[in-house]
Design a protein around this motif. Sequence first.
Motif, PDB file in Angstrom:
ATOM      1  N   GLY A  39     -82.018  39.964  74.332  1.00 44.67           N
ATOM      2  CA  GLY A  39     -83.194  40.328  73.553  1.00 44.67           C
ATOM      3  C   GLY A  39     -84.198  39.226  73.349  1.00 44.67           C
ATOM      4  O   GLY A  39     -85.330  39.492  72.942  1.00 44.67           O
ATOM      5  N   THR A  45     -88.688  39.215  70.277  1.00 41.81           N
ATOM      6  CA  THR A  45     -87.409  39.738  70.763  1.00 41.81           C
ATOM      7  C   THR A  45     -87.503  41.235  70.999  1.00 41.81           C
ATOM      8  O   THR A  45     -88.269  41.944  70.328  1.00 41.81           O
ATOM      9  N   ARG A  47     -86.098  45.017  70.701  1.00 45.38           N
ATOM     10  CA  ARG A  47     -85.492  45.673  69.540  1.00 45.38           C
ATOM     11  C   ARG A  47     -84.368  46.611  69.961  1.00 45.38           C
ATOM     12  O   ARG A  47     -84.524  47.408  70.890  1.00 45.38           O
ATOM     13  N   ARG A  48     -83.249  46.519  69.242  1.00 41.94           N
ATOM     14  CA  ARG A  48     -82.106  47.395  69.523  1.00 41.94           C
ATOM     15  C   ARG A  48     -82.304  48.720  68.786  1.00 41.94           C
ATOM     16  O   ARG A  48     -82.037  48.827  67.588  1.00 41.94           O
ATOM     17  N   SER A  49     -82.742  49.730  69.511  1.00 37.98           N
ATOM     18  CA  SER A  49     -83.084  51.010  68.884  1.00 37.98           C
ATOM     19  C   SER A  49     -82.547  52.218  69.640  1.00 37.98           C
ATOM     20  O   SER A  49     -82.814  53.353  69.248  1.00 37.98           O
ATOM     21  N   ARG A 199     -88.482  52.579  71.745  1.00 37.11           N
ATOM     22  CA  ARG A 199     -88.118  53.781  70.993  1.00 37.11           C
ATOM     23  C   ARG A 199     -89.093  54.923  71.255  1.00 37.11           C
ATOM     24  O   ARG A 199     -88.686  56.065  71.494  1.00 37.11           O
ATOM     25  N   GLU A 266     -81.516  46.550  74.417  1.00 35.26           N
ATOM     26  CA  GLU A 266     -82.203  47.399  73.442  1.00 35.26           C
ATOM     27  C   GLU A 266     -81.323  48.543  72.971  1.00 35.26           C
ATOM     28  O   GLU A 266     -81.782  49.449  72.288  1.00 35.26           O
ATOM     29  N   LYS A 268     -78.161  49.999  70.682  1.00 38.39           N
ATOM     30  CA  LYS A 268     -77.543  49.675  69.396  1.00 38.39           C
ATOM     31  C   LYS A 268     -76.109  49.188  69.582  1.00 38.39           C
ATOM     32  O   LYS A 268     -75.688  48.239  68.949  1.00 38.39           O
ATOM     33  N   GLY A 373     -92.373  44.890  70.142  1.00 32.37           N
ATOM     34  CA  GLY A 373     -91.113  44.509  70.767  1.00 32.37           C
ATOM     35  C   GLY A 373     -91.065  44.833  72.241  1.00 32.37           C
ATOM     36  O   GLY A 373     -89.995  44.956  72.828  1.00 32.37           O
TER      37      GLY A 373
END
Length: 500
Positions: A39, A45, A47-49, A199, A266, A268, A373
Amino acid sequence: MLDQGAPPQGRTPNAPPSPGFGARLMRRKPVERLVAEGGQGEGGTLRRSLGLWQLTMISIGATLGTGIFVVLGEAVPKAGPAVTLSFVIAGLTALFSALSYAELAGTIPVAGSSYSYAYATMGELIAWICGWCLVLEYGVSVAAVAVGWGEYLNELLDGTIGVTIPDALSAPPGDGGIFNLPGLIVVLLAMAFLLGGARESARANTIMVCVKIAALVLFCAIGIQGFKSGNYEHFMPLGMAGVSAAGATLFFSYIGFDAASTAGEEAKNAQRDLPRAIMLSLVIVTALYVLVAAVAVGAKPWQRFNDSEAALAQIMRDVTGQSFWGTLLAACAVIAIASVVLTVLYGQTRILFAMSRDGLVPKVFAKVHPKTGAPRANTVIVSLFCGVLAAAIPLGQLADATSIGTLFAFALVNIAVVVLRRTRPTMPRTFRVPLSPVLPALGFAFCIWMMGSLSAVTWVVFGVWMAVGLVFYFGYGYRRSRLATRQELATPEVLATPEK
């Protein structure tokens, strides 16, 4: 008096000797660092979505569409009714490689996909070659899909308002046109979505994937009414060589699970969800491909598929005798193929993001916008490049070039999973390839076999592409690699030592 024990000027007393040329080419990036850097970009960075549902939709979105809506018209003349067997062979080849991808994606959940897997197992030069193949695979794939999108757009315009875009502006040079404007437009539309962030792009892709699945189910329900068993009497008119050649072309349609693996930074819960998304999407896509191809060939003699890039819409029109159903399918195809452009373009940007972070391509590709992001400059540069390709190069040449790049990258992944099993046997794995190393070896063999089925022209293009890539690596990446500039060399001897 000169101290005989003093180190040479410019070297600290405890510094290791400078690695040789061969060692530099084989330097490997430790798995732990690959994961730790997940990331991280220039100025922001990722984004973990993304959850399992979104990852599966990305995989299906990148896979389901072009192979059945567009490339079917290119493959049927090569294999005849046996094109259904070609889809099975291509799907089986993809399955072996998908198993390897699933294990590595769960073990090394990063954006670089097979490029990063090769960096951790086979060294920097092989990683560069793999990454350069992925640039060919993804970049040219986006262009090829965009070309087919224009064909269905014309079908839609003709069925709704009775107007089509002139050939001069809807076909590339060599296919009777001057500039493929629709191909450029759909790439720019995908770029606009991607600039909004992962996202938002995933939401748009999910809607488009649902539309395309509904469209293919509708085609099967209507197309089966025109099914004629006589169309299957000469099942393999061009022999196994034709089946193999069609399978190699159709393999272009199975790169979706690779796109899912590029979302590793990215996701989760990447280690859990990536392997599941890869396997689930491949099963769904292969089943739909085979079913639709079987219905299509049953409803239309294989000899009439020549020069038919909007084949499914034409079959719907022929079976019903009405333009409405063909127009409806064309509308769905316009949406469906746009989702392929969106997700494959996404994968391309993330691979270049990883390569840039490692110093092998310019830093601009790793710059992340702090608000969205998303790697904005990366997205714009890649989109413009792919858009120009779509506007200027015919579909058939693009599809085959994509296939050879994909097959080569997949072959390396099958090797990488075996190497990592030997060098890091105790590393936690959320998924393991069964019967390893047998299935990875079969995956490697199938990839090489299908590469041999491609035309000499495709091999020449591939050779030139590789030569250009090596020139770029030795002129830029070799010296600017972060492993080189920081003197952090992971030698083959160190990584070959089994864990305790």
